[in-house]
Design a protein around this motif. Structure first.
Motif, PDB file in Angstrom:
ATOM      1  N   SER A  89      24.037  31.435  11.054  1.00  0.00           N
ATOM      2  CA  SER A  89      22.827  31.977  10.702  1.00  0.00           C
ATOM      3  C   SER A  89      21.695  31.477  11.843  1.00  0.00           C
ATOM      4  O   SER A  89      21.559  30.180  12.158  1.00  0.00           O
ATOM      5  CB  SER A  89      22.171  31.445   9.328  1.00  0.00           C
ATOM      6  OG  SER A  89      20.821  31.724   9.165  1.00  0.00           O
ATOM      7  N   ARG A  91      18.749  32.819  11.479  1.00  0.00           N
ATOM      8  CA  ARG A  91      17.561  33.013  10.668  1.00  0.00           C
ATOM      9  C   ARG A  91      17.057  34.387  10.885  1.00  0.00           C
ATOM     10  O   ARG A  91      15.814  34.601  10.905  1.00  0.00           O
ATOM     11  CB  ARG A  91      16.264  31.739  10.821  1.00  0.00           C
ATOM     12  CG  ARG A  91      16.817  30.734  10.113  1.00  0.00           C
ATOM     13  CD  ARG A  91      16.080  29.598  10.804  1.00  0.00           C
ATOM     14  NE  ARG A  91      16.453  29.271  12.347  1.00  0.00           N
ATOM     15  CZ  ARG A  91      17.581  29.049  12.777  1.00  0.00           C
ATOM     16  NH1 ARG A  91      18.641  28.516  12.142  1.00  0.00           N
ATOM     17  NH2 ARG A  91      17.751  28.817  14.384  1.00  0.00           N
ATOM     18  N   SER A  92      17.757  35.285  11.751  1.00  0.00           N
ATOM     19  CA  SER A  92      17.475  36.585  11.950  1.00  0.00           C
ATOM     20  C   SER A  92      18.933  37.286  11.718  1.00  0.00           C
ATOM     21  O   SER A  92      19.879  36.751  11.806  1.00  0.00           O
ATOM     22  CB  SER A  92      16.872  36.962  13.212  1.00  0.00           C
ATOM     23  OG  SER A  92      17.753  36.399  14.200  1.00  0.00           O
ATOM     24  N   LYS A 135      19.613  35.943   0.609  1.00  0.00           N
ATOM     25  CA  LYS A 135      18.453  35.148   0.392  1.00  0.00           C
ATOM     26  C   LYS A 135      18.829  34.170  -0.524  1.00  0.00           C
ATOM     27  O   LYS A 135      19.647  34.238  -1.698  1.00  0.00           O
ATOM     28  CB  LYS A 135      17.038  35.946   0.043  1.00  0.00           C
ATOM     29  CG  LYS A 135      16.753  37.064   0.855  1.00  0.00           C
ATOM     30  CD  LYS A 135      16.218  36.434   2.308  1.00  0.00           C
ATOM     31  CE  LYS A 135      16.193  37.779   3.195  1.00  0.00           C
ATOM     32  NZ  LYS A 135      15.366  37.010   4.479  1.00  0.00           N
ATOM     33  N   GLU A 160      14.379  28.711   6.982  1.00  0.00           N
ATOM     34  CA  GLU A 160      13.528  29.891   7.813  1.00  0.00           C
ATOM     35  C   GLU A 160      12.300  30.013   7.833  1.00  0.00           C
ATOM     36  O   GLU A 160      11.347  30.737   8.372  1.00  0.00           O
ATOM     37  CB  GLU A 160      14.476  31.188   7.216  1.00  0.00           C
ATOM     38  CG  GLU A 160      13.841  31.735   5.976  1.00  0.00           C
ATOM     39  CD  GLU A 160      14.468  30.895   4.821  1.00  0.00           C
ATOM     40  OE1 GLU A 160      14.637  31.311   3.515  1.00  0.00           O
ATOM     41  OE2 GLU A 160      15.515  29.935   5.010  1.00  0.00           O
ATOM     42  N   ASP A 161      11.585  29.241   6.925  1.00  0.00           N
ATOM     43  CA  ASP A 161       9.944  29.032   6.812  1.00  0.00           C
ATOM     44  C   ASP A 161       9.670  27.785   6.332  1.00  0.00           C
ATOM     45  O   ASP A 161      10.469  26.824   5.954  1.00  0.00           O
ATOM     46  CB  ASP A 161       9.464  30.167   5.644  1.00  0.00           C
ATOM     47  CG  ASP A 161      10.220  30.042   4.187  1.00  0.00           C
ATOM     48  OD1 ASP A 161       9.893  28.942   3.880  1.00  0.00           O
ATOM     49  OD2 ASP A 161      10.902  30.673   3.800  1.00  0.00           O
ATOM     50  N   ASP A 206      14.330  31.732  17.872  1.00  0.00           N
ATOM     51  CA  ASP A 206      13.569  30.902  16.985  1.00  0.00           C
ATOM     52  C   ASP A 206      14.374  29.734  16.336  1.00  0.00           C
ATOM     53  O   ASP A 206      15.197  30.037  15.861  1.00  0.00           O
ATOM     54  CB  ASP A 206      13.249  31.861  15.888  1.00  0.00           C
ATOM     55  CG  ASP A 206      11.821  31.174  15.052  1.00  0.00           C
ATOM     56  OD1 ASP A 206      12.224  30.236  14.573  1.00  0.00           O
ATOM     57  OD2 ASP A 206      10.902  31.996  15.070  1.00  0.00           O
ATOM     58  N   GLY A 208      13.789  27.982  13.665  1.00  0.00           N
ATOM     59  CA  GLY A 208      13.584  27.813  12.141  1.00  0.00           C
ATOM     60  C   GLY A 208      12.727  26.517  12.038  1.00  0.00           C
ATOM     61  O   GLY A 208      12.000  26.051  13.178  1.00  0.00           O
ATOM     62  N   ASP A 313      22.348  25.437  16.709  1.00  0.00           N
ATOM     63  CA  ASP A 313      22.881  25.929  15.342  1.00  0.00           C
ATOM     64  C   ASP A 313      24.094  25.688  15.261  1.00  0.00           C
ATOM     65  O   ASP A 313      24.780  25.424  14.262  1.00  0.00           O
ATOM     66  CB  ASP A 313      22.269  27.257  15.356  1.00  0.00           C
ATOM     67  CG  ASP A 313      20.703  27.494  15.431  1.00  0.00           C
ATOM     68  OD1 ASP A 313      20.191  27.163  14.303  1.00  0.00           O
ATOM     69  OD2 ASP A 313      20.052  27.987  16.376  1.00  0.00           O
TER      70      ASP A 313
END
Length: 630
Positions: A89, A91-92, A135, A160-161, A206, A208, A313
């Motif tokens: 992952s 995150r996209s 998710k 992711e956020d 990104d 994360g 990652d």
């Protein structure tokens, strides 16, 4: 009418012959799960036809994260085939594209770090639909670390956020009670990177949000269970660890350098397939330990991302099975940090500090790990200060010290002052063993002249500190070999007292950069025959090898007094390598020795260190733990 009929047939034929690329499933649950990529309809297939891997899906053709040649499928010559690919992952979502690359388009000047030409993207044949991750699956890249404070364990992870995440923990799985800690969230940006490729679209992805929480109030030597996440975003699976015990008379550690990570695809940077075996062997031995606390020490050249951020990652996905069970400690290496405008770059170091960090300038390393202490140095840019440079902690009877060979260690620097004060302050009644670790070695017999000015200054300024303060063991990486030296000062072996003569306690230096990176330097040739492939082993170098098989190849035992009592040639009374037959009985299965002794076992792939501070018994007795291989 006839012309129209043939025109329609032509259109139908073109439609039917257009290559098709499909991917299943379209949603995967977690990192490491695989998708199946299937293609058909490729006309006149070529060995240079390739599959590009993209995340995010709208990346330009040249900005793939990796690629595989279609010829890796056994049926590729038919124009159809399939490849199974595990995904990590980022995150996209992911997407996949097939390209034709012709011999005439091969550009030797456009190559990866391993000097393989990178594939061309002029002829797109097919493109898949997107693939995403479920998710609510909880955070990933979970790893532990000691804080240096009693009764605590740090846990870090990625999501992711920045929405609030927690760690909940307890002595029984699923019974968390009120033991919850809120995690602090942070991240870094593309603008924080200092050089290419880290700050360019080809290397940046990104990262994360990086979360950091501390579990506190832990009892010593107890197995705890924990989860990270939140009710709204999902929880991770339950993990467990054994808390450190300050009253323990043992210390067990897995020590190595230069591991990197492996990927199921080719990419811009060389990856390290042998890292998979290293992690497998460490997991095997953690299982054999049972409920004994231990930790991992990875001394530089951590992921070898070198500016290609998704390799971080991949690295954390690789180590999570280990790092979620035991603390994972690190020090900085050249491939995490070095860039042309780094703040400390004295004139004598022009041949040493270059572009090895791929423009990361220590930023991912500094934010993705949080080691004890508060060492930091400014980058001189908008990037946050570089952290995790030098620190120390006690485990059982051992005082572990970490240093940075990439930042200033000369007298007057913050690091030198720390090392001097730390080594002078060790309570040898509590921690009779002192182990110092850094990346670039003070001693090596590899034929690596570029670092010579650095080694000269380490010998001038650091070796006197080590000798004066009776450092037991100095561990180094950077050279992708295993090499153990005699107790050493100024290139001279100290007397070991094996024939009742006087002896002196000197540091034993060991190079342990053999955990994954397979680029092997040659040993130093004869000075008068520099071009001949003859590499005599100096007397000070007692055992050296480039093997990587997870078996025991070398063992040494050192008393708390500093005297080396094993790993010697008893016939001639000199320090030397353990004989092959003798080494076999020092397998991990029988490694616990009663006495105040440090046992260093060279499992090639990593080094296992065991220390006991129990009162020395008469004779030797190895405690049986495990006899079957897993």
């Amino acid at each position: 009418m006839i012309m129209l009929f043939f025109f329609l047939l032509s259109l139908l034929s073109q439609t039917q012959s257009k290559p098709i690329l499909t991917v299943t499933p379209r949603t995967v649950s977690k990192s490491g799960d695989s998708v199946l990529l299937q293609w058909s309809g490729i006309d006149s297939p070529s060995k240079l036809d390739w599959l590009g891997i993209y995340s995010p899906p709208d990346s330009s053709h040249d900005n793939f994260i990796g690629y595989k040649f279609l010829s890796s499928s056994p049926t590729w010559e038919s124009g159809s085939g399939s490849i199974s690919l595990p995904l990590t992952s980022l995150r996209s979502n992911y997407s996949f594209r097939i390209f034709r690359w012709t011999e005439s388009e091969v550009d030797p000047e456009h190559h990866d770090q391993d000097h393989n030409p990178l594939p061309g993207t002029n002829h797109l044949l097919a493109e898949s639909e997107g693939v995403g991750f479920e998710k609510g699956r909880g955070p990933e890249q979970i790893h532990l670390a000691l804080t240096g404070r009693e009764g605590e364990m740090r846990v870090m992870f990625v999501a992711e956020d920045p929405e609030e995440r927690q760690v909940r923990y307890g002595e029984k799985e699923g019974e968390w009670g009120d033991e919850v800690a809120v995690a602090r969230a942070g991240r870094y940006e593309r603008e924080d990177m200092c050089h290419a490729p880290a700050n360019e679209s080809v290397g940046w992805r990104d990262p994360g949000w990086i979360f950091d929480a501390v579990m506190s109030g832990l009892k010593g030597g107890i197995k705890y269970y924990y989860q990270v996440g939140s009710e709204s975003k999902g929880w991770s699976t339950a993990h467990s660890f054994v808390s450190s015990n300050t009253s323990s008379n043992e210390a067990i550690a897995f020590l190595f350098g230069d591991m990197g990570t492996a990927t199921p695809y080719l990419t811009f940077s060389r990856t390290q397939d042998e890292s998979i075996s290293t992690i497998k062997w460490i997991l095997r031995d953690i299982e054999a330990l049972g409920d004994k606390p231990t930790f991992v020490s990875h001394i530089g050249d951590i992921s070898y991302a070198r500016g290609y951020s998704w390799l971080w990652d991949e690295f954390f996905n690789l180590i999570e099975p280990v790092a979620s069970k035991v603390p994972y400690h690190v020090c900085i290496g050249n491939h995490e940090y070095d860039w042309p405008s780094q703040p400390w770059r004295p004139e004598w170091s022009n041949s040493i500090y270059g572009t090895d960090g791929g423009g990361e300038c220590g930023v991912p390393y500094s934010l993705r790990f949080n080691m004890p202490g508060n060492s930091s140095e400014p980058t001189g840019t908008r990037a946050p200060a570089t952290r995790n440079l030098y620190y120390s902690f006690d485990m059982g009877p051992v005082h572990f010290v970490y240093m940075s060979t990439e930042t200033n260690f000369l007298p007057g620097s913050n690091q030198y002052n720390f090392l001097k004060h730390d080594l002078e302050s060790v309570d040898r009644t509590k921690t009779p063993f002192v182990v110092v670790q850094g990346h670039r070695p003070m001693y090596t017999t590899s034929y690596e002249s570029r670092d010579a000015p650095l080694r000269e200054r380490m010998l001038e300024h650091l070796e006197p500190l080590f000798v004066k303060n009776n450092v037991t063991l100095a561990l180094w990486g950077h050279v992708h070999r295993y090499e153990r030296f005699c107790p050493l000062r100024n290139f001279t072996c100290g007397s070991m007292g094996l024939k009742e003569e006087g002896w002196e306690a000197l540091p034993v230096h060991v190079v342990i950069g053999m955990a994954g990176q397979d680029w092997q330097p040659t040993w130093e040739p004869r000075p008068d025959h520099p071009n001949d492939p003859v590499y005599p082993q100096p007397k000070r170098s007692l055992f050296r090898t480039g093997n990587h098989d997870g078996e025991v190849h070398d063992t040494v035992e050192i008393l708390a007094s500093g005297q080396v009592i094993n790993g010697v040639d008893h016939d001639i009374g000199e320090v030397g390598p353990v004989l092959e037959g003798e080494a076999m009985r020092y397998s991990f299965s029988k490694y616990v020795w009663g006495g105040s002794v440090l046992v260093l076992g060279g499992f090639i792939g990593y080094v296992l260190g065991f220390v006991s501070h129990a009162r020395k018994r008469a004779g030797r007795g190895w405690t049986f733990l495990k006899n079957e291989e897993t």
